[in-house]
Design an enzyme around this catalytic site. Structure first.
Site, PDB file in Angstrom:
ATOM      1  N   LYS A   1       0.808  -1.225   0.000  1.00 43.63           N
ATOM      2  CA  LYS A   1       0.000   0.000   0.000  1.00 43.63           C
ATOM      3  C   LYS A   1       0.839   1.271   0.000  1.00 43.63           C
ATOM      4  O   LYS A   1       0.433   2.299  -0.544  1.00 43.63           O
ATOM      5  CB  LYS A   1      -0.950  -0.003   1.200  1.00 43.63           C
ATOM      6  CG  LYS A   1      -2.036  -1.068   1.139  1.00 43.63           C
ATOM      7  CD  LYS A   1      -3.049  -0.788   0.030  1.00 43.63           C
ATOM      8  CE  LYS A   1      -4.218  -1.771   0.066  1.00 43.63           C
ATOM      9  NZ  LYS A   1      -5.104  -1.599  -1.108  1.00 43.63           N
TER      10      LYS A   1
ATOM     11  N   GLU B   1      -9.737   5.733   3.252  1.00 44.97           N
ATOM     12  CA  GLU B   1     -10.581   4.652   3.755  1.00 44.97           C
ATOM     13  C   GLU B   1      -9.660   3.465   3.957  1.00 44.97           C
ATOM     14  O   GLU B   1      -8.608   3.366   3.337  1.00 44.97           O
ATOM     15  CB  GLU B   1     -11.671   4.310   2.736  1.00 44.97           C
ATOM     16  CG  GLU B   1     -11.262   3.339   1.619  1.00 44.97           C
ATOM     17  CD  GLU B   1     -10.188   3.876   0.677  1.00 44.97           C
ATOM     18  OE1 GLU B   1     -10.070   5.111   0.567  1.00 44.97           O
ATOM     19  OE2 GLU B   1      -9.458   3.068   0.069  1.00 44.97           O
TER      20      GLU B   1
ATOM     21  N   SER C   1       1.820  -9.710  -0.975  1.00 41.75           N
ATOM     22  CA  SER C   1       1.441  -8.299  -0.871  1.00 41.75           C
ATOM     23  C   SER C   1       1.574  -7.707   0.524  1.00 41.75           C
ATOM     24  O   SER C   1       1.720  -6.497   0.669  1.00 41.75           O
ATOM     25  CB  SER C   1       0.007  -8.122  -1.369  1.00 41.75           C
ATOM     26  OG  SER C   1      -0.849  -9.025  -0.698  1.00 41.75           O
TER      27      SER C   1
END
Lengths: 269, 407
Positions: free
Chosen positions: B100, B122, B389
């Protein structure tokens, strides 16, 4: 002429401004809606905005989100909303009804199929808040084919090019959102709305309604001085929510508020 | 390793200038947001070609994020499965523990150039929230993160991390109290505070330009993978596997390989209790096209067009939509989308942890579970790259609870 056009022409000839109350269909339960619509018309509503419940009302504040949740708990969706309009039309063939909601329920139904069902039920206009003119070509064509007006929003962030774009595609009237925010907030600044409406009138001859932030007779009167229509939603929906367990009292209570707003607006003309 | 030329070279022709990937994508928002989105798109188009911006992004990715991330050959795990050789792209080793941050670092640089002094985001699993709070702390600006009440419960560690970083975490109690509701609430904040606020969307969904912009910031994953696998194996992999919630880590890995037709592409959705039970979060496998959160894409919806509640063990995959580029890749047949159940993901979580000493996030565990199945049917000369990830530390409480252990 469409019912919306006829209604605005009548008001203009009487030098009056339109009052457009908003309620969510099926809130707090389905059998309240049609009597409530009739009561609001009797109390002085000129056009009606009927909210189509949606699971994810991204542009709405907590009051209308809760209204959607109450209606959805009774499984009120677009099909049931059209049933309510059909029932309303059995007694009232003149008051324009505008559906207000989000695109997905219409998208899933199919634009053309929905349009003919809505026209048959007696719907006059539709406002899908998450459908800007850029994405609305097919949608508006489908509505136009059955003489349903496509109502579009303009906002304080809309510049000249967006006012032009919306003026080109809109019909019925244009809905001006009075401030940056969601429904139910209260940041109404009448002088900035007024200057924006003056600018907008360079691009369109359509009536312009103003909504968001109109909380009482005083703010309704202020808006009536500068706009063609006053749109009131969250105040009514809050009153309705407070009576959710006494649904019999809802039509008369909301009608009383509509009367007050009507009186305040008519004083300005 | 990155530069402006690389970015240009790896961008495909899609989306079109209004953000469409075929019939998907676009910009479906209320009028108030149209001008701010135009402003954002103009800034993004300008700075993606600006050598100074790219140089600063490259510096941040190298020295703050810790890129390039390794491409690791999971030798024990591969031989235990007994099929293809599996490489793991170690996005879990990035600063803050997931992919991210690649995107939040990029959007933060844009926010600063646009003069925005407040950041909102969010979050589902909390990884994007942590990555947003991290860049906001570094910029010295206010940060508000919207998170579903249910996710706040199951991702308590990440909530506390965000608070330590100075962010305000707002619990969203509406709707299903998960990621989709957090996104609604962030949009409501943005429309109210657009003058000073930059909304960092964490996935490749939302109104144009977000799906393209987030993809471009995440495509560093695939560009590095390509160079690394060519250096290590002298050829491209046979298959890529990544988990798909909104789909940002997956698009990041896939995008630089889309024109390499010899590379099979698999996106793995959250199958929950099983797609056949209806309790899942797999819109590409079992949903239908619709419009939500600013874009047209595959959704979990009922026949009235209402969005239905999703179910997944992993908060980061518990979302009823998916990025529009994935919808397009599915329809075009270029990528294959499959679903992995909660139980299969859990089993892969344990398997990788015990054989490789790498504890993956529960989201990532879905990709690993599918890679296990895929690898078993391939031979030893073949290569799979899985996007690892994120790291699993945030999920330790969830895993312990499933085993009946209270920490």
């Amino acid at each position: 002429m469409s019912r919306i056009e006829v209604r605005f022409a009548e008001l203009k000839s009487q030098n009056r401004k339109a009052l457009i109350p908003f309620v969510t269909a099926g809130d707090p339960q389905p059998d309240v809606t049609v009597p409530l619509l009739h009561a609001m018309v009797a109390a002085g509503a000129d056009l009606l905005e009927l909210g189509v419940p949606f699971s994810d009302p991204m542009a709405d504040g907590p009051v209308i989100q809760a209204a959607c949740e109450r209606a959805l708990s009774h499984h009120v969706s677009l099909h049931q909303v059209l049933d309510m309009v059909r029932e309303f039309r059995q007694q009232d063939t003149t008051t324009p009804v505008i559906l207000m909601g989000y695109l997905n329920p219409v998208e899933v139904w199919g634009y053309t199929e929905f349009a003919s069902a809505a026209a048959a039920a007696g719907v006059d206009g539709i406002l899908t808040v998450d459908l800007p003119p850029e994405e609305a070509t097919d949608f508006s064509a489908a509505m136009k084919a059955v003489d349903i007006d496509s109502i579009f929003l303009l906002a304080p962030t809309s510049d000249e090019s967006r006012m032009r774009k919306v003026s080109e595609i809109a019909s019925g009237f244009i809905y001006y959102v009075s401030f940056k925010g969601v429904t139910g907030a209260s940041h109404l600044d009448v002088s900035s709305v007024s200057s924006k409406l003056n600018e907008l009138r360079k691009y369109t001859d359509l009536p312009v309604g103003v909504g968001f932030g109109i909380r009482d007779g005083e703010s309704a009167a202020q808006v009536a001085r500068i706009a063609d229509a006053v749109i009131v939603g969250s105040v009514l929906v809050s009153q309705l929510a407070a009576l959710a367990d006494q649904p019999d009292r809802i039509p008369s209570t909301l009608a009383a508020t509509v009367s007050e707003l009507r009186a305040a607006i008519d004083k300005t003309s | 390793m990155t530069n402006a030329a690389d970015n240009t070279a790896s961008s495909s022709a899609l989306p079109d200038e209004r953000g469409h990937f075929g019939k998907y994508g676009g910009r479906f928002v209320s009028e108030t947001l149209m001008a701010p989105l135009d402003e954002l798109n103009a800034a993004y188009q300008k700075y993606m070609c600006d050598p100074e911006f790219q140089a600063e992004l490259d510096r941040d990715l190298a020295h703050f994020v810790g890129r390039p991330s390794p491409l690791y050959f999971a030798e024990r795990w591969s031989s235990m499965i007994g099929g293809a050789r599996i490489y793991l792209k170690r996005e879990d080793l990035n600063h803050t523990g997931a992919h991210k941050i690649n995107n939040t670092v990029g959007q933060a640089l844009l926010a600063r150039r646009m003069g925005k002094t407040r950041i909102i985001a969010e979050t589902g699993a909390g990884q994007h929230g942590v990555a947003s709070a991290t860049v906001a702390a570094r910029m010295g600006v206010e940060c508000v993160v919207y998170m579903g009440a249910e996710d706040i419960e199951r991702q308590a560690i990440n909530v506390y991390r965000m608070r330590l970083l100075g962010a305000t975490v707002v619990s969203v109690e509406s709707g299903s109290r998960t990621l989709k509701d957090a996104l609604n609430e962030a949009m409501r904040d943005w429309v109210t505070n657009i003058d000073n606020t930059f909304y960092i969307i964490g996935t490749v969904a939302g109104p144009h330009p977000y799906p393209a912009m987030v993809r471009d910031f995440q495509a560093i994953i695939g560009r590095e993978t390509r160079q690394q696998i060519l250096a290590m194996e002298g050829r491209l992999p046979d298959a890529l596997v990544a988990c798909v919630g909104g789909g940002s880590n997956a698009i990041g890995l896939f995008h630089p390989f889309i024109e390499d037709n010899e590379v099979a592409i698999y996106g793995v959705e959250a199958g929950g209790d099983g797609v056949e039970t209806g309790r899942h979060a797999a819109p590409l496998c079992a949903g239908s096209p619709g419009v939500l959160h600013g874009n047209r894409t595959y959704l979990m919806e009922d026949r009235d067009g209402q969005i239905i509640e999703t179910h997944s063990i992993s908060a980061g995959l518990d979302y009823p939509g998916v990025g529009p580029e994935h919808a397009w890749l599915k329809d075009s047949g270029r990528a294959t989308y499959v679903a992995i159940k909660d139980s299969e993901a859990m089993s892969a979580f344990h398997s990788l942890t015990r054989t490789e000493g790498i504890m993956p996030a529960l989201e990532t565990s879905h990709a690993l579970a599918y890679a296990e199945k895929l690898a078993a049917g391939m031979d030893k000369e073949q290569i799979i790259v899985v996007n690892l990830s994120g790291r699993g530390d945030k999920d330790v409480n969830t895993v312990a609870a499933l085993e009946g252990i209270k920490l």
